[in-house]
Motif scaffolding. Structure first.
Motif, PDB file in Angstrom:
ATOM      1  N   LYS A 120       0.827  -1.211   0.000  1.00 12.97           N
ATOM      2  CA  LYS A 120       0.000   0.000   0.000  1.00 12.97           C
ATOM      3  C   LYS A 120       0.860   1.260   0.000  1.00 12.97           C
ATOM      4  O   LYS A 120       0.509   2.262  -0.613  1.00 12.97           O
ATOM      5  N   VAL A 121       1.993   1.205   0.678  1.00 15.44           N
ATOM      6  CA  VAL A 121       2.907   2.354   0.702  1.00 15.44           C
ATOM      7  C   VAL A 121       3.470   2.597  -0.692  1.00 15.44           C
ATOM      8  O   VAL A 121       3.514   3.731  -1.171  1.00 15.44           O
ATOM      9  N   GLU A 122       3.890   1.541  -1.363  1.00 16.79           N
ATOM     10  CA  GLU A 122       4.415   1.684  -2.726  1.00 16.79           C
ATOM     11  C   GLU A 122       3.339   2.222  -3.670  1.00 16.79           C
ATOM     12  O   GLU A 122       3.619   3.098  -4.502  1.00 16.79           O
ATOM     13  N   GLU A 123       2.122   1.732  -3.529  1.00 19.70           N
ATOM     14  CA  GLU A 123       1.014   2.231  -4.354  1.00 19.70           C
ATOM     15  C   GLU A 123       0.777   3.718  -4.101  1.00 19.70           C
ATOM     16  O   GLU A 123       0.568   4.491  -5.036  1.00 19.70           O
ATOM     17  N   TYR A 124       0.828   4.126  -2.837  1.00 20.34           N
ATOM     18  CA  TYR A 124       0.653   5.535  -2.489  1.00 20.34           C
ATOM     19  C   TYR A 124       1.750   6.383  -3.127  1.00 20.34           C
ATOM     20  O   TYR A 124       1.466   7.439  -3.714  1.00 20.34           O
ATOM     21  N   LEU A 125       3.001   5.946  -3.007  1.00 21.16           N
ATOM     22  CA  LEU A 125       4.114   6.711  -3.563  1.00 21.16           C
ATOM     23  C   LEU A 125       3.975   6.859  -5.079  1.00 21.16           C
ATOM     24  O   LEU A 125       4.225   7.936  -5.630  1.00 21.16           O
ATOM     25  N   GLU A 126       3.559   5.810  -5.734  1.00 23.16           N
ATOM     26  CA  GLU A 126       3.364   5.886  -7.186  1.00 23.16           C
ATOM     27  C   GLU A 126       2.216   6.822  -7.542  1.00 23.16           C
ATOM     28  O   GLU A 126       2.324   7.615  -8.472  1.00 23.16           O
ATOM     29  N   LYS A 127       1.129   6.728  -6.804  1.00 27.52           N
ATOM     30  CA  LYS A 127      -0.018   7.601  -7.052  1.00 27.52           C
ATOM     31  C   LYS A 127       0.368   9.074  -6.899  1.00 27.52           C
ATOM     32  O   LYS A 127      -0.064   9.929  -7.671  1.00 27.52           O
ATOM     33  N   GLU A 128       1.220   9.362  -5.919  1.00 28.99           N
ATOM     34  CA  GLU A 128       1.661  10.729  -5.651  1.00 28.99           C
ATOM     35  C   GLU A 128       2.879  11.128  -6.498  1.00 28.99           C
ATOM     36  O   GLU A 128       3.389  12.228  -6.344  1.00 28.99           O
ATOM     37  N   ARG A 129       3.340  10.206  -7.333  1.00 27.17           N
ATOM     38  CA  ARG A 129       4.515  10.425  -8.202  1.00 27.17           C
ATOM     39  C   ARG A 129       5.772  10.781  -7.400  1.00 27.17           C
ATOM     40  O   ARG A 129       6.502  11.701  -7.741  1.00 27.17           O
ATOM     41  N   ILE A 130       5.960  10.038  -6.326  1.00 25.36           N
ATOM     42  CA  ILE A 130       7.144  10.205  -5.481  1.00 25.36           C
ATOM     43  C   ILE A 130       8.111   9.067  -5.800  1.00 25.36           C
ATOM     44  O   ILE A 130       7.735   7.895  -5.731  1.00 25.36           O
ATOM     45  N   SER A 131       9.313   9.428  -6.149  1.00 26.44           N
ATOM     46  CA  SER A 131      10.315   8.452  -6.549  1.00 26.44           C
ATOM     47  C   SER A 131      10.773   7.607  -5.354  1.00 26.44           C
ATOM     48  O   SER A 131      10.986   8.131  -4.260  1.00 26.44           O
ATOM     49  N   TYR A 132      10.921   6.308  -5.579  1.00 25.45           N
ATOM     50  CA  TYR A 132      11.432   5.394  -4.561  1.00 25.45           C
ATOM     51  C   TYR A 132      12.009   4.173  -5.260  1.00 25.45           C
ATOM     52  O   TYR A 132      11.751   3.945  -6.435  1.00 25.45           O
TER      53      TYR A 132
END
Length: 157
Positions: free
Chosen positions: A4-16
């Motif tokens: 869910k954290v990875e999905e959130y980061l992708e949705k917000e276009r935050i690189s990780y």
């Protein structure tokens, strides 16, 4: 499958960068960090604490360090701070022991007190759990600061 954290980061276009550590790798974690060119002092452990006044406290400290209760009590304003039982941790965060992630906890519980050890101020990137045992993310410290409102403090012995 993404956490869910990875999905959130992708949705917000935050690189990780997603990192996976299988069970055998966990036994030789230092070696794996070197192979992946990760500074061990950038690896976070997320501690769930219970204060007698503030309630749930999320403390993020370097993996190799130990929490200083006296310092934590001082910054939180609590008289007593301690580690609650695993049932409390799961009920309070939604994550089992070993999978607690400050980003995921903040998304569900923005009212908790979030404290991050001051040593992380100097790091460009941080490595932290992404919400599942054996799964982590490597994220820019500045991006983490934008996602989770926390206080930097001296938290370790």
């Amino acid at each position: 499958m993404k956490t869910k954290v990875e999905e959130y980061l992708e949705k917000e276009r935050i690189s990780y960068e997603a990192l996976t550590f299988n069970q055998t790798e966990l036994n030789d974690f230092q070696k794996i960090l070197k192979q992946k060119q990760i500074d061990q002092n950038s690896v976070c452990k997320t501690l769930v604490l219970k204060g007698d006044k503030t309630g749930v406290i999320i403390a993020v400290v370097p993996l190799s360090e130990h929490l200083d209760y006296k310092k934590t009590r001082k910054i939180s304003g609590d008289h007593k701070v301690g580690f609650p039982g695993m049932d409390f941790v799961m009920a309070s965060t939604g994550y089992p022991h070993g999978a607690n992630t400050p980003i995921g906890i903040y998304l569900k519980h923005p009212d908790y007190l979030f404290l991050v050890d001051a040593s992380f101020k100097e790091k460009q990137v941080l490595v932290m759990s992404s919400g599942e045992i054996g799964r982590s993310i490597k994220i820019a410290r500045t991006d983490f600061e934008k996602i989770v409102p926390f206080t930097y403090a001296e938290l370790v012995e």
